[in-house]
Design a protein around this motif. Structure first.
Motif, PDB file in Angstrom:
ATOM      1  N   GLN A 172       0.831  -1.199   0.000  1.00 18.71           N
ATOM      2  CA  GLN A 172       0.000   0.000   0.000  1.00 18.71           C
ATOM      3  C   GLN A 172       0.869   1.254   0.000  1.00 18.71           C
ATOM      4  O   GLN A 172       0.642   2.189  -0.767  1.00 18.71           O
ATOM      5  N   GLU A 173       1.879   1.284   0.840  1.00 15.03           N
ATOM      6  CA  GLU A 173       2.783   2.434   0.888  1.00 15.03           C
ATOM      7  C   GLU A 173       3.551   2.592  -0.419  1.00 15.03           C
ATOM      8  O   GLU A 173       3.749   3.709  -0.899  1.00 15.03           O
ATOM      9  N   ARG A 223       1.220   3.977  -3.084  1.00 16.69           N
ATOM     10  CA  ARG A 223       0.968   5.393  -2.793  1.00 16.69           C
ATOM     11  C   ARG A 223       2.176   6.249  -3.188  1.00 16.69           C
ATOM     12  O   ARG A 223       2.039   7.294  -3.812  1.00 16.69           O
ATOM     13  N   THR A 254       2.176   8.960  -6.201  1.00 11.87           N
ATOM     14  CA  THR A 254       2.488  10.344  -5.847  1.00 11.87           C
ATOM     15  C   THR A 254       3.629  10.880  -6.693  1.00 11.87           C
ATOM     16  O   THR A 254       3.548  11.986  -7.245  1.00 11.87           O
TER      17      THR A 254
END
Length: 69
Positions: A51-52, A55, A59
């Motif tokens: 998930q990180e 993200r 980004t």
């Protein structure tokens, strides 16, 4: 009664914000999933979660394209 109504309104607003910040699932081809796992493996400890990692990649991509500052 006003306090009860305020609590309900606050809970509803928090639920909307949580839903706006959450993506339940992302389908991706195995090649992309494998590349993501390789990127995670190359990161220093503590390793980011998938998930990180997603993200961060999203980004950075949006910043590079000028959609995010």
């Amino acid at each position: 009664m006003s306090g009860h109504v305020n609590a309900i309104a606050k809970a509803a607003a928090e639920a909307v914000l949580r839903d706006r910040m959450r993506i339940a699932a992302i389908d991706m081809p195995p090649t992309v999933s494998d590349a993501l796992d390789a990127w995670i493996a190359d990161q220093p400890d503590p390793k980011p979660s998938r998930q990180e990692a997603v993200r961060e990649a999203l980004t950075e991509h949006l910043k590079a394209k000028g959609y995010l500052k």
